[in-house]
Enzyme design. Sequence first.
Site, PDB file in Angstrom:
ATOM      1  N   ASP A 196       5.451  -1.150  -5.023  1.00 35.83           N
ATOM      2  CA  ASP A 196       4.266  -1.651  -5.503  1.00 35.83           C
ATOM      3  C   ASP A 196       4.151  -2.812  -5.895  1.00 35.83           C
ATOM      4  O   ASP A 196       4.860  -3.444  -6.020  1.00 35.83           O
ATOM      5  CB  ASP A 196       3.912  -0.384  -6.627  1.00 35.83           C
ATOM      6  CG  ASP A 196       5.234  -0.248  -7.548  1.00 35.83           C
ATOM      7  OD1 ASP A 196       6.101  -0.952  -7.453  1.00 35.83           O
ATOM      8  OD2 ASP A 196       5.350   0.743  -8.387  1.00 35.83           O
ATOM      9  N   ASN A 223       6.453   9.310 -17.716  1.00 34.13           N
ATOM     10  CA  ASN A 223       5.627  10.596 -17.832  1.00 34.13           C
ATOM     11  C   ASN A 223       5.851  11.197 -16.358  1.00 34.13           C
ATOM     12  O   ASN A 223       4.899  11.853 -15.731  1.00 34.13           O
ATOM     13  CB  ASN A 223       4.113  10.009 -17.554  1.00 34.13           C
ATOM     14  CG  ASN A 223       3.950   8.692 -16.635  1.00 34.13           C
ATOM     15  OD1 ASN A 223       4.789   8.753 -15.767  1.00 34.13           O
ATOM     16  ND2 ASN A 223       2.701   8.294 -16.385  1.00 34.13           N
ATOM     17  N   HIS A 244       6.235   9.716 -13.329  1.00 34.71           N
ATOM     18  CA  HIS A 244       5.655   8.853 -12.011  1.00 34.71           C
ATOM     19  C   HIS A 244       6.907   8.513 -11.179  1.00 34.71           C
ATOM     20  O   HIS A 244       7.921   8.151 -11.682  1.00 34.71           O
ATOM     21  CB  HIS A 244       4.545   7.839 -12.605  1.00 34.71           C
ATOM     22  CG  HIS A 244       5.006   6.540 -12.938  1.00 34.71           C
ATOM     23  ND1 HIS A 244       4.293   5.588 -13.923  1.00 34.71           N
ATOM     24  CD2 HIS A 244       6.141   5.904 -13.111  1.00 34.71           C
ATOM     25  CE1 HIS A 244       5.099   4.727 -14.300  1.00 34.71           C
ATOM     26  NE2 HIS A 244       6.329   4.965 -13.529  1.00 34.71           N
ATOM     27  N   GLU A 302       0.856   8.079 -10.700  1.00 34.24           N
ATOM     28  CA  GLU A 302       0.820   8.696 -11.879  1.00 34.24           C
ATOM     29  C   GLU A 302       0.573  10.064 -11.790  1.00 34.24           C
ATOM     30  O   GLU A 302       0.226  10.576 -10.777  1.00 34.24           O
ATOM     31  CB  GLU A 302      -0.395   7.969 -12.888  1.00 34.24           C
ATOM     32  CG  GLU A 302      -0.268   6.649 -12.804  1.00 34.24           C
ATOM     33  CD  GLU A 302       0.740   5.976 -13.807  1.00 34.24           C
ATOM     34  OE1 GLU A 302       1.719   6.912 -14.261  1.00 34.24           O
ATOM     35  OE2 GLU A 302       0.835   5.082 -14.317  1.00 34.24           O
TER      36      GLU A 302
HETATM   37  P1  PGA Z   1      11.789   1.124 -15.861  1.00 37.26           P
HETATM   38  O1  PGA Z   1      10.599   1.850 -14.789  1.00 37.26           O
HETATM   39  O2  PGA Z   1      12.729   1.414 -14.841  1.00 37.26           O
HETATM   40  O3  PGA Z   1      11.361  -0.126 -16.490  1.00 37.26           O
HETATM   41  O4  PGA Z   1      11.812   2.241 -16.781  1.00 37.26           O
HETATM   42  C1  PGA Z   1      10.667   3.102 -14.284  1.00 37.26           C
HETATM   43  C2  PGA Z   1       9.246   3.255 -13.745  1.00 37.26           C
HETATM   44  O5  PGA Z   1       8.195   3.292 -14.524  1.00 37.26           O
HETATM   45  O6  PGA Z   1       9.275   3.848 -12.698  1.00 37.26           O
END
Ligand code: PGA
Length: 256
Positions: A67, A136, A138, A143
Amino acid sequence: MEVIVKEDYDQLSRLAAEEIADVIKRKPQAVIGLATGSTPLGTYKELIRLCREKRLDFGRVVTFNLDEYVGLPPTHDQSYRYFMNENLFNHINIRKENTHVPDGLADDLAAGCRDYEEQIRKSGGIDLQLLGIGGNGHIAFNEPGSSLGSRTRVKTLTEKTRKDNARFFKSMDEVPQYAVTMGIGTIMEARRIVLLASGASKADALAAAVEGPVTAMCPASILQMHPAAIVVADKAAAAKLKGAYPFEPQRVPPKK
Ligand code: PGA
C-alpha cells in the site's frame, strides 16, 4: 492456517526472515510482497544482515508493496516508498526497478490500481506475501468492512488507523485520509502468506483473526481460507488465543 508463537519480537523477526530467505533460495527470481509499519522492521534488519553476510542474494528478486498513502511523494519521510528505501532496499543488492510500491500521486488513481494488478500478474504472481495486522484486524489498508474479494483500489482510512499512524506525523491533520492498497482478493492470490503480530495491542485482533469467524469485519480472518498462510506471533500478541500452538513451523515447501 498455521500459527507459530515465538517467545519475543526478535525470534518472531528471525523466523519471518527465514521464511522469506527460504523462498528466495529456492527461487532466486522470487516475487515477494512486502509490508510497512513497525512490525516488519526486525524482519528487514535480519534480511539486511543475511544479505551483507552474502547468505542471501536479492539480485533477481522482485517486490510489490501492499500500500501507499494518497498524496505523499516518494521523498516524503512518511511515504511507504521512502520507508522501504530507508529500511530495506537501500541496504540490500536489490535492483530498484524491481521494487514496486503503489503510486499515491497518480492523476488517475483507478488506472494506477489496475496497472498495479497487471504488473503483479505479469511478474508471475506473488510467491510470498508478508503482512502485519492492524489493531482493528485490517490487512494492508483493507479496513473492517472491506470486500473479501477486493482488488487494488483507493480506500478511506478509518479514524482508528489514522490515530494509530498519527505518531509518525507532526499532527493528526497531516495524516492522509486515503491510501491505495492491494485488495484482500489480491493478497489471497499470493502462494504463501506470512502474517506477523507483535505486542499486546494486537492480541484482540489476532484472536479474532485466528479463532473467530471469517468476516469482512476482521479482514485478517480471511487467511483461514488460504491454503498456505502462516501466522507468526510473539507471546504478547498471542495472549488471547485459546488454542495450543507450536513454537516452530512445519516446513512446507512453497508452491512453485
Ligand atoms: P504496525 O502496523 O506494524 O505498525 O503495528 C500494522 C498494520 O497496521 O498493518
